[in-house]
Design a protein around this motif. Structure first.
Motif, short mmCIF file in Angstrom:
data_model
loop_
_atom_site.label_atom_id
_atom_site.label_comp_id
_atom_site.label_asym_id
_atom_site.label_seq_id
_atom_site.Cartn_x
_atom_site.Cartn_y
_atom_site.Cartn_z
N ALA A 105 0.81 -1.22 0.00
CA ALA A 105 0.00 0.00 0.00
C ALA A 105 0.85 1.27 0.00
O ALA A 105 0.47 2.29 -0.58
CB ALA A 105 -0.94 0.00 1.20
N ARG A 106 2.01 1.26 0.65
CA ARG A 106 2.85 2.45 0.79
C ARG A 106 4.05 2.42 -0.16
O ARG A 106 5.08 3.03 0.10
CB ARG A 106 3.32 2.57 2.24
CG ARG A 106 2.18 2.68 3.25
CD ARG A 106 2.67 2.85 4.70
NE ARG A 106 3.48 4.04 4.85
CZ ARG A 106 4.79 4.06 5.06
NH1 ARG A 106 5.46 2.90 5.15
NH2 ARG A 106 5.45 5.19 5.20
N PHE A 107 3.88 1.74 -1.30
CA PHE A 107 5.00 1.55 -2.23
C PHE A 107 5.65 2.87 -2.63
O PHE A 107 6.87 2.98 -2.68
CB PHE A 107 4.51 0.81 -3.48
CG PHE A 107 5.53 0.72 -4.57
CD1 PHE A 107 6.65 -0.09 -4.42
CD2 PHE A 107 5.39 1.45 -5.75
CE1 PHE A 107 7.61 -0.18 -5.43
CE2 PHE A 107 6.34 1.37 -6.76
CZ PHE A 107 7.45 0.55 -6.59
N PHE A 108 4.83 3.89 -2.93
CA PHE A 108 5.38 5.15 -3.41
C PHE A 108 5.86 6.06 -2.28
O PHE A 108 6.42 7.11 -2.53
CB PHE A 108 4.35 5.89 -4.26
CG PHE A 108 4.11 5.23 -5.60
CD1 PHE A 108 5.05 5.31 -6.61
CD2 PHE A 108 2.95 4.51 -5.83
CE1 PHE A 108 4.84 4.70 -7.83
CE2 PHE A 108 2.72 3.89 -7.06
CZ PHE A 108 3.67 3.98 -8.06
N GLU A 109 5.61 5.66 -1.02
CA GLU A 109 6.02 6.48 0.12
C GLU A 109 7.29 5.98 0.79
O GLU A 109 8.15 6.77 1.19
CB GLU A 109 4.91 6.55 1.18
CG GLU A 109 3.74 7.45 0.81
CD GLU A 109 2.80 6.80 -0.20
OE1 GLU A 109 2.45 5.63 0.00
OE2 GLU A 109 2.44 7.47 -1.20
N HIS A 110 7.46 4.66 0.93
CA HIS A 110 8.62 4.15 1.67
C HIS A 110 9.86 4.10 0.78
O HIS A 110 9.79 4.28 -0.44
CB HIS A 110 8.32 2.78 2.27
CG HIS A 110 7.99 1.72 1.26
ND1 HIS A 110 8.87 1.30 0.29
CD2 HIS A 110 6.86 0.95 1.08
CE1 HIS A 110 8.33 0.35 -0.45
NE2 HIS A 110 7.11 0.13 0.01
N SER A 111 10.99 3.85 1.42
CA SER A 111 12.27 3.83 0.71
C SER A 111 12.71 2.41 0.35
O SER A 111 13.89 2.12 0.25
CB SER A 111 13.35 4.48 1.57
OG SER A 111 13.48 3.78 2.80
#
Length: 569
Positions: A105-111
């Motif tokens: 879900a947070r693919f584009f947010e996490h590093s």
């Protein structure tokens, strides 16, 4: 001697603390320093290990699957060889959102490493006392799939994290997304989204609609058990779960869910799924897909050692073609070439099918599914179920001998009358011939149907002292690193007694150490050649797809005799 030492004054900012608290603070400080040092050492160690991997491999086309015969001769490639790489521009936005909802879900947010997810997984793993959850992001899965990091352990997870951080610094999010979809396994022998889209739906990735996109994303977690070809209902359920996750994330609403679920799923028809260059390679590919599903093998670049003997395969194909041309020339028929078919000509022409089994093991040494694979992919070794005629007489004898009755050579009706049709049918089925059967005395004249593979299995049963072998095409599957992932285990089933098998086999005409039974059905619509050699059992069928008379019995018998002599030399 003086023991004087200067008095150490307590700093003002610590003076207000009680002694026990100051001691605790001191220990916490030292623990933090030591822990931080150890953590830094561990990080340096794993980043050093991760630096040995070539990140350029992430964007490369995975190796194809090579197929060899039993002697190591390369015969062709499996499905993964048809992989095509896609870029982010080829991926529908709906598919991207579905993938985020289902996998990260947070693919584009996490590093690359989802710290929150790792923390949740760590707590859950402590509760369960193992590595039940891994909280893998798409980036972590890409690192794992590229470099084959499989075992579940803390060591593997730490190396995976270090590799992922390197990967995220090298590739953009769009590149990671595309490379991930290019590498993962989608079941049915499909490695990569483009091959999956073409195999399942007959279209490119960019042409996938919302229903197809949600279904493909849904099967990622279980590509074997959720493959639409294998279980469409299970694939639809995964599609529904993907849509539910998208709705929970606010990416779609109830109306969107209902609309997507109402879209029809049109899978590529069975007869159009093969993309091989011969009947034998297509049969290998089908068995390979079954093994990959059952054993849960998702790797590409496999080495598949088949049971085929390339030399015998070529000889069987060549001799069959020559014999069929002899029949056609004697009748004044013209065999339509592939080019004529391409021009729209669709005449009937003689077809054939042949199977040779290694008698003791059931390993398939050769398989010919028809006259021309380019014109018809229909595999007649398992699809041409035709009356056996005189080729059925050995099993009439086997049934009589099994029940202690006399076997009368050349008199199948008299032999069969001693035990009746039902007992004969029961014994024939035990030997691998499944019918249908005519439950009258016409059964003893050959009113029993079988496919070429079944007849070859029945022959092998007679030649293997009554033990029926299970046919198979793949001996072993090896990973790119040389690890053996699968090895066939030949199996046999007791069918009839040893003496009954011998008496039935002895009915076949013996010449040069090979037993042969040749003949046409009473209608003249089907011709069979049964050959039981020292090591192999061969069944050959000749006829038309739409049954019609082939040739006069004497003429057909001479052609079959010629074929038997060709194969016997």
């Amino acid at each position: 001697m003086s023991t004087w030492r200067p008095i150490r004054r307590t700093p003002a900012w610590l003076a207000w603390m009680p002694g026990w608290l100051r001691t605790s603070m001191k220990w916490l400080l030292w623990t933090g320093v030591i822990g931080g040092t150890l953590g830094l050492m561990v990080a340096l160690f794993y980043f050093s290990k991760a630096s040995r991997f070539d990140l350029a491999e992430v964007a490369k086309m995975p190796a194809h699957t090579a197929i060899y015969d039993r002697n190591g001769k390369e015969m062709g490639s499996g499905g993964p060889n048809s992989r095509r790489l896609i870029t982010r521009a080829d991926i529908p936005n709906f598919l991207v959102n579905a993938l985020r909802a289902r996998e990260d879900a947070r693919f584009f947010e996490h590093s690359g490493v989802d710290v929150r997810g790792l923390a949740r997984a760590a707590v859950e793993n402590v509760k369960r006392g193992g590595m039940a959850q891994g909280a893998s992001t798409l980036s972590m899965q890409l690192a794992r799939n590229t470099f084959e990091i499989r075992e579940k352990s803390i060591n593997r997870k730490l190396l995976e994290i270090a590799l992922t951080l390197r990967l995220e610094s090298r590739y953009s999010k769009d590149e990671i997304l595309a490379n991930y979809l290019n590498r993962i396994y989608f079941g049915a022998g499909c490695h990569g989204i483009e091959q999956a889209a073409r195999t399942y739906f007959g279209k490119q990735t960019s042409q996938l609609n919302e229903a197809e996109s949600a279904m493909l994303v849904g099967i990622i977690r279980g590509p074997h058990i959720f493959s639409p070809f294998r279980n469409l209902d299970a694939a639809r359920e995964q599609q529904s779960q993907t849509l539910a996750r998208m709705k929970a994330m606010g990416l779609i609403n109830d109306a969107d869910v209902a609309r997507v679920k109402a879209m029809p799923i049109k899978l590529v028809p069975q007869e159009q799924r093969g993309a091989e260059r011969s009947y034998a390679l297509e049969a290998i590919q089908k068995e390979l897909q079954t093994i990959l599903d059952d054993v849960d093998i998702r790797d590409g670049g496999l080495t598949v050692r088949s049971t085929l003997d390339a030399g015998w395969q070529t000889r069987l194909e060549t001799d069959l073609s020559e014999s069929l041309r002899n029949i056609e020339q004697s009748k004044g028929w013209e065999y339509p070439t592939h080019e004529k078919h391409q021009q729209g000509a669709e005449p009937q022409y003689l077809q054939c099918a042949a199977v040779t089994l290694e008698t003791k093991t059931g390993a398939i040494l050769a398989l010919v599914g028809g006259r021309d694979y380019l014109d018809s992919r229909y595999d007649r070794t398992i699809g041409a179920r035709r009356d056996l005629g005189s080729a059925f007489s050995p099993w009439v004898a086997a049934a009589a001998a099994e029940r202690g009755r006399l076997v009368l050579p050349g008199k199948p009706v008299q032999t069969g009358r001693q035990i009746g049709p039902k007992e004969t049918i029961r014994i024939a089925k035990r030997c691998g011939i499944t019918g249908p059967f005519l439950e009258t005395e016409d059964l003893f004249r050959g009113s029993a149907a079988a496919t070429p593979l079944e007849l070859a299995t029945g022959l092998a049963t007679l030649g293997n002292a009554g033990q029926r072998p299970k046919p198979y095409l793949i001996q072993s599957i090896t990973a790119p690193d040389g690890k053996v992932l699968y090895t066939a285990a030949p199996s046999t089933t007791p069918a009839i007694g040893k003496q009954a098998a011998k008496e039935a086999a002895d009915l076949l005409d013996k010449e040069s150490g090979t037993r042969v039974q040749a003949g046409a059905t009473g209608s003249g619509r089907d011709a069979w050649l049964a050959r039981l050699g020292p090591k192999g059992s061969t069944a050959i069928w000749v006829g038309f797809d739409d049954p019609q008379r082939i040739a006069p019995a004497k003429q057909l018998d001479s052609v079959l005799d010629d074929l038997a002599q060709r194969l016997g030399n």
